[in-house]
Design a protein around this motif. Structure first.
Motif, PDB file in Angstrom:
ATOM      1  N   SER A 171     -12.920  18.807  13.363  1.00 20.55           N
ATOM      2  CA  SER A 171     -14.093  18.688  14.229  1.00 20.55           C
ATOM      3  C   SER A 171     -14.531  20.052  14.758  1.00 20.55           C
ATOM      4  O   SER A 171     -15.723  20.347  14.839  1.00 20.55           O
ATOM      5  CB  SER A 171     -13.762  17.751  15.384  1.00 20.55           C
ATOM      6  OG  SER A 171     -14.760  17.824  16.358  1.00 20.55           O
TER       7      SER A 171
ATOM      8  N   SER B 221     -16.853  23.130  13.011  1.00 24.78           N
ATOM      9  CA  SER B 221     -18.316  23.120  13.114  1.00 24.78           C
ATOM     10  C   SER B 221     -18.831  24.081  14.173  1.00 24.78           C
ATOM     11  O   SER B 221     -19.914  24.658  14.035  1.00 24.78           O
ATOM     12  CB  SER B 221     -18.796  21.710  13.441  1.00 24.78           C
ATOM     13  OG  SER B 221     -18.389  20.825  12.433  1.00 24.78           O
TER      14      SER B 221
ATOM     15  N   VAL C  77     -22.502  15.347  10.360  1.00 22.77           N
ATOM     16  CA  VAL C  77     -21.666  14.479  11.197  1.00 22.77           C
ATOM     17  C   VAL C  77     -20.890  13.490  10.338  1.00 22.77           C
ATOM     18  O   VAL C  77     -19.665  13.338  10.481  1.00 22.77           O
ATOM     19  CB  VAL C  77     -22.534  13.729  12.236  1.00 22.77           C
ATOM     20  CG1 VAL C  77     -21.712  12.640  12.933  1.00 22.77           C
ATOM     21  CG2 VAL C  77     -23.101  14.697  13.252  1.00 22.77           C
TER      22      VAL C  77
ATOM     23  N   THR D 271     -18.231  15.240   8.057  1.00 25.42           N
ATOM     24  CA  THR D 271     -17.092  15.708   8.849  1.00 25.42           C
ATOM     25  C   THR D 271     -16.216  14.538   9.296  1.00 25.42           C
ATOM     26  O   THR D 271     -14.987  14.602   9.199  1.00 25.42           O
ATOM     27  CB  THR D 271     -17.581  16.489  10.087  1.00 25.42           C
ATOM     28  OG1 THR D 271     -18.578  17.415   9.685  1.00 25.42           O
ATOM     29  CG2 THR D 271     -16.445  17.217  10.753  1.00 25.42           C
ATOM     30  N   ALA D 272     -16.876  13.476   9.760  1.00 20.20           N
ATOM     31  CA  ALA D 272     -16.112  12.320  10.239  1.00 20.20           C
ATOM     32  C   ALA D 272     -15.326  11.687   9.102  1.00 20.20           C
ATOM     33  O   ALA D 272     -14.147  11.335   9.268  1.00 20.20           O
ATOM     34  CB  ALA D 272     -17.054  11.300  10.874  1.00 20.20           C
TER      35      ALA D 272
ATOM     36  N   ALA E 299     -12.371  13.773   8.261  1.00 12.61           N
ATOM     37  CA  ALA E 299     -11.331  13.615   9.280  1.00 12.61           C
ATOM     38  C   ALA E 299     -10.569  12.318   9.051  1.00 12.61           C
ATOM     39  O   ALA E 299      -9.331  12.289   9.096  1.00 12.61           O
ATOM     40  CB  ALA E 299     -11.952  13.638  10.675  1.00 12.61           C
TER      41      ALA E 299
END
Lengths: 236, 376, 222
Positions: free
Chosen positions: A151, A154, A185, A188-189, A192
């Motif tokens: 996270s 970024s 978003v 990236t999510a 993760a």
């Protein structure tokens, strides 16, 4: 055409290229943090007086906002990937030390005494008894550190486009293309979540002895601080 | 009276914890529920304050069905003591004890005054009032648990393995304390334990439950020991129930021999006059009347009795207060085979042989007499 | 020039101490955003965490929500809200609250779950009502852990509110973002120092609250 995967050319990377870059910037620091955390944690577990001050320092370090950390480093390492990766490594270290200490300490005195009685030397006992039993706690810490790191990369977008997928956010504002922000978003999510799932898998493979559904033991109400920090200070 | 009427507890997965159990629990006495793990004793206890609701059957207190009473006021009318005391670690001892009075709306001052009174009653030093639970030993914490349960002076006290987690010596002290408090307060106590010795020691009535939640026997402890209902109860009582049963016979009926006793300052004539073919040994007593030891008469030289050369006398029993079991124990422990009887002050009042005790046991059994429970 | 020189220069410049872009005003803004976000997040996370912790139901759902929320990058969310909703407080509050709820929620749940069950059993047996058991028996014991969850949330909010300057919000992050843009490194380092100090003050406040609010019986037996 301004589709989901159309990455502005100023970023000099394809979508997949950005993902690769993002993973490198996020995971190398976690690895570095882990390598540093293991000996520090072992010292803390060995010399109990060392742990409270170390815990104090780590709590304070973790409280320092990432952006502040980044910009102070610019003076030394310039607007480079390293400037992003150093703070991330520190954050990982700070999450992992208490996780490992708690994990190693959660090995019961009886188990240790039994190991000693069977003739394990200190090093062997550490490698073959304490560390394996601490694996669930260590991996719980690794999960938090990794997700947080992915996270935080970024934010590097703010210091001269060092944010990998985060750089899409800058472009989203610059070109007024919300879809780029959505891309950033979501990607990236998903990254993760995938890495997190991978770590859960690793834990399952490494600890076949754990009953299914059991969670790494948090020592009831005793010493709640470190576990809570490791468990809950996630993405900022 | 608490009446448990064919109560069954069945869990959704089909396990039956308590199976058609009926019990009448008399007022102002200690009723013990005892049995192996999984026999439903704790479940039964917890049905009395509705921590568990029965699947079938009813429980009444003085004729009133408890399932019709508001659950919290029902619970506030009963003291509840659990295994690890369950103290509130964030409250001081005095505030822990004052919990139920405060729930009942007493003022803080009144509740605390009451709490201090109870601390004294359960044998806790007043200096502990402002301490926190972590500063107390396990035994002290358990006393606080008992005091907390007694705080609002409830007529009923439910105790769920309250003394199981403390070591045997502390447990014995707590048991004695409970019996003393019960003498003073006369509560209706329901007491759960897995320890048959504790059950026999404390119970006025003992209910032995078997796995699956069925009642095996419900009887006073002496009856349990003398006539167990079946082999399960017999096994559960253990191998020495015959000896243990002697605890329920008084030593009062033992005829003491006063002749084999000589004071340490006796003259040669006095020693000679005490010599008797039936009693090969003489018991030497000190000037305070307490026992010093046994000796063969020919080894005693008037005026030159060496107390350190006397044979040990074991452990005397208090005549009339201790049980036949204590008397027999005293005789077995004495190297001469004679038990020393003392009065309440520890002064020798006589001696009794194993043979005489054996006769007393035989006649007690023959009469089927069980005296009111005697200490020891 | 090293960092310390920048810090000296920044704080030594009297122009930085008043006006709209002065330190007091920016600090106040930052604290206001942070407290608002923390307040909203606590209003959501505490009750839900307390009730689920007390009843023991919904733990898995909670863990799932927390993992998902954690995976969301806060900076990305911030920019996304900004490009979707435009300038204003709302697009900033949404990511801050989304960020702060999981630690509060999960820690509170865990804190209440990990309370020793025997005092709770005793309290129920004494006839305490369920709300009273939660508030008078469980919460006092769980308080250190609950406060640590709130602390984590507060630290993260302070940190992320800094980044919010990037989407034109006020607060201490302004110095860093403006300084980077203007290549005024003195301002950047000054801002970073202020933010770090604010984070440490937050830690200290929580430490003090814990000292005062947690019963000595809980603190020392822990």
């Amino acid at each position: 055409m301004t589709g989901f995967f159309d990455i502005p050319s100023d970023l000099q990377h394809s979508w997949l290229g950005l993902i690769g870059l993002h993973l490198r910037e996020a995971l190398l620091p976690v690895l570095a943090g882990l390598v540093a955390a293991l000996p520090i944690a072992q010292l803390c577990a060995r010399f109990r007086w060392l742990y409270p001050p170390v815990l104090g320092v780590t709590t304070v370090l973790y409280a320092v906002p990432s952006l502040a950390f980044f910009v102070v480093l610019i003076d030394y390492t310039g607007q480079t990937e390293l400037t992003v990766m150093i703070p991330l490594a520190v954050y990982s270290l700070v999450v992992l030390v208490p996780a490992i200490v708690d994990g190693v300490r959660s090995v019961s005195q009886e188990t240790l005494a039994a190991a000693t009685a069977m003739g394990f030397g200190p090093l062997r006992r550490y490698l073959q008894v304490q560390l394996p039993i601490a694996v669930p706690a260590i991996l719980a810490g690794l999960r938090v550190a990794t997700v947080s790191s992915i996270s935080l990369v970024s934010v590097g977008a703010l210091i001269g486009n060092q944010g990998a997928l985060g750089n899409l956010l800058a472009d989203a504002m610059f070109y007024h293309r919300p879809v780029l922000a959505v891309n950033s978003v979501v990607t990236t999510a998903v990254l993760a979540i995938l890495v997190d799932a991978l770590l859960v898998l690793v834990r399952l493979v490494l600890t076949p002895w754990m009953p299914p559904g059991a969670r790494p033991k948090r020592k009831a109400a005793a010493r709640p601080e470190p576990a809570a920090v490791a468990g809950e200070e996630a993405a900022r | 009276m608490i009446r448990i009427d064919s109560v069954t507890k069945r869990y959704p997965d089909g396990t039956v914890a308590v199976d058609r159990l009926s019990l009448e629990i008399p007022d102002r006495s200690i009723t013990v529920l005892v049995g192996p793990s999984g026999c439903g004793k704790t479940t039964t206890l917890r049905m009395i304050n509705r921590m568990v609701e029965p699947s079938e059957g009813t429980i009444t207190i003085d004729g009133a069905d408890i399932s019709r009473q508001p659950v919290n006021s029902l619970r506030r009318s009963m003291g509840y003591v659990i295994q690890n005391a369950g103290l509130f670690q964030h409250r001081t001892i005095v505030d822990n004890i004052a919990t139920v009075p405060r729930l009942l709306g007493w003022s803080k001052d009144r509740a605390r005054a009451r709490a201090r009174e109870l601390m004294e009653r359960v044998g806790l030093d007043a200096s502990l009032a402002k301490r926190y639970p972590y500063q107390l030993s396990g035994g002290q914490q358990q006393r606080v648990g008992v005091a907390r349960a007694l705080a609002a002076d409830p007529p009923v006290l439910l105790m769920d393995e309250p003394f199981s987690a403390v070591d045997p010596i502390v447990r014995k002290g707590l048991q004695e304390e409970l019996l003393r408090i019960q003498d003073e307060l006369g509560k209706t106590i329901v007491f759960v334990t897995h320890d048959i010795d504790e059950a026999i020691r404390l119970g006025t009535m003992v209910a032995v439950l078997r796995t699956g939640g069925r009642l095996a026997q419900y009887a006073p402890p002496a009856e349990l020991l003398s006539s167990p209902a079946d082999s399960f109860v017999e096994d559960f009582l253990g191998t020495d129930r015959g000896i243990r049963r002697l605890s329920f016979f008084t030593s009062e009926t033992l005829e003491l021999k006063k002749t084999p006793i000589v004071a340490v300052d006796s003259t040669a004539e006095q020693i000679a006059s005490r010599t008797d073919p039936d009693t090969p040994y003489l018991l030497v007593t000190g000037l305070d009347g307490r026992p010093l030891g046994w000796s063969e008469p020919e080894d005693l030289v008037a005026g030159e009795i060496e107390t350190e050369r006397l044979l040990p006398y074991g452990r005397p029993f208090v005549h009339g207060k201790d049980s036949l079991r204590a008397a027999l124990d005293a005789a077995v422990l004495s190297p001469t085979g004679w038990a020393v009887a003392v009065d309440g002050d520890g002064q020798v009042i006589g001696a009794v042989s194993q043979q005489t005790i054996g006769e007393a046991i035989r006649s007690a059994h023959a009469e089927g007499r069980d005296d009111a429970k005697v200490a020891g | 020039m090293n960092v310390l020189n920048f810090v000296n220069a920044f704080f030594g410049d009297s122009a930085h101490w008043h006006g709209y872009d002065g330190i007091p005003h920016r600090l106040l803004e930052h604290v206001q955003y942070s407290l608002t976000a923390l307040g909203i997040a606590a209003a959501i996370g505490l009750p839900v965490g307390l009730v689920t912790g007390h009843t023991g139901r919904g733990g898995n759902a909670l863990a799932l929500v927390a993992t998902a929320a954690r995976a969301l990058p806060s900076f990305g969310l911030l920019v996304l809200m900004f490009v979707l909703l435009g300038l204003g407080l709302l697009p900033v509050m949404i990511p801050l609250v989304v960020l702060a709820v999981p630690p509060i929620l999960v820690t509170t749940y865990e804190a209440v779950r990990s309370v020793d069950p025997s005092p709770v059993d005793a309290a129920r047996g004494m006839g305490m009502t369920e709300p009273r058991i939660l508030l008078r028996v469980e919460v006092p014991v769980a308080l250190p852990l609950i406060l640590s969850g709130l602390r984590s949330a507060a630290i993260q909010i302070v940190s992320t509110a800094t980044i919010a300057a990037y989407v034109s919000l006020g607060g201490l992050g302004r110095y860093i973002v403006d300084g980077l843009y203007q290549r005024d490194y003195e301002k950047v380092v000054g801002g970073a120092t202020l933010v770090a100090v604010l984070a440490l003050v937050t830690l200290t406040v929580f430490w003090a609250v814990t000292r005062v609010a947690v019963s000595p019986g809980v603190r020392r037996s822990a």
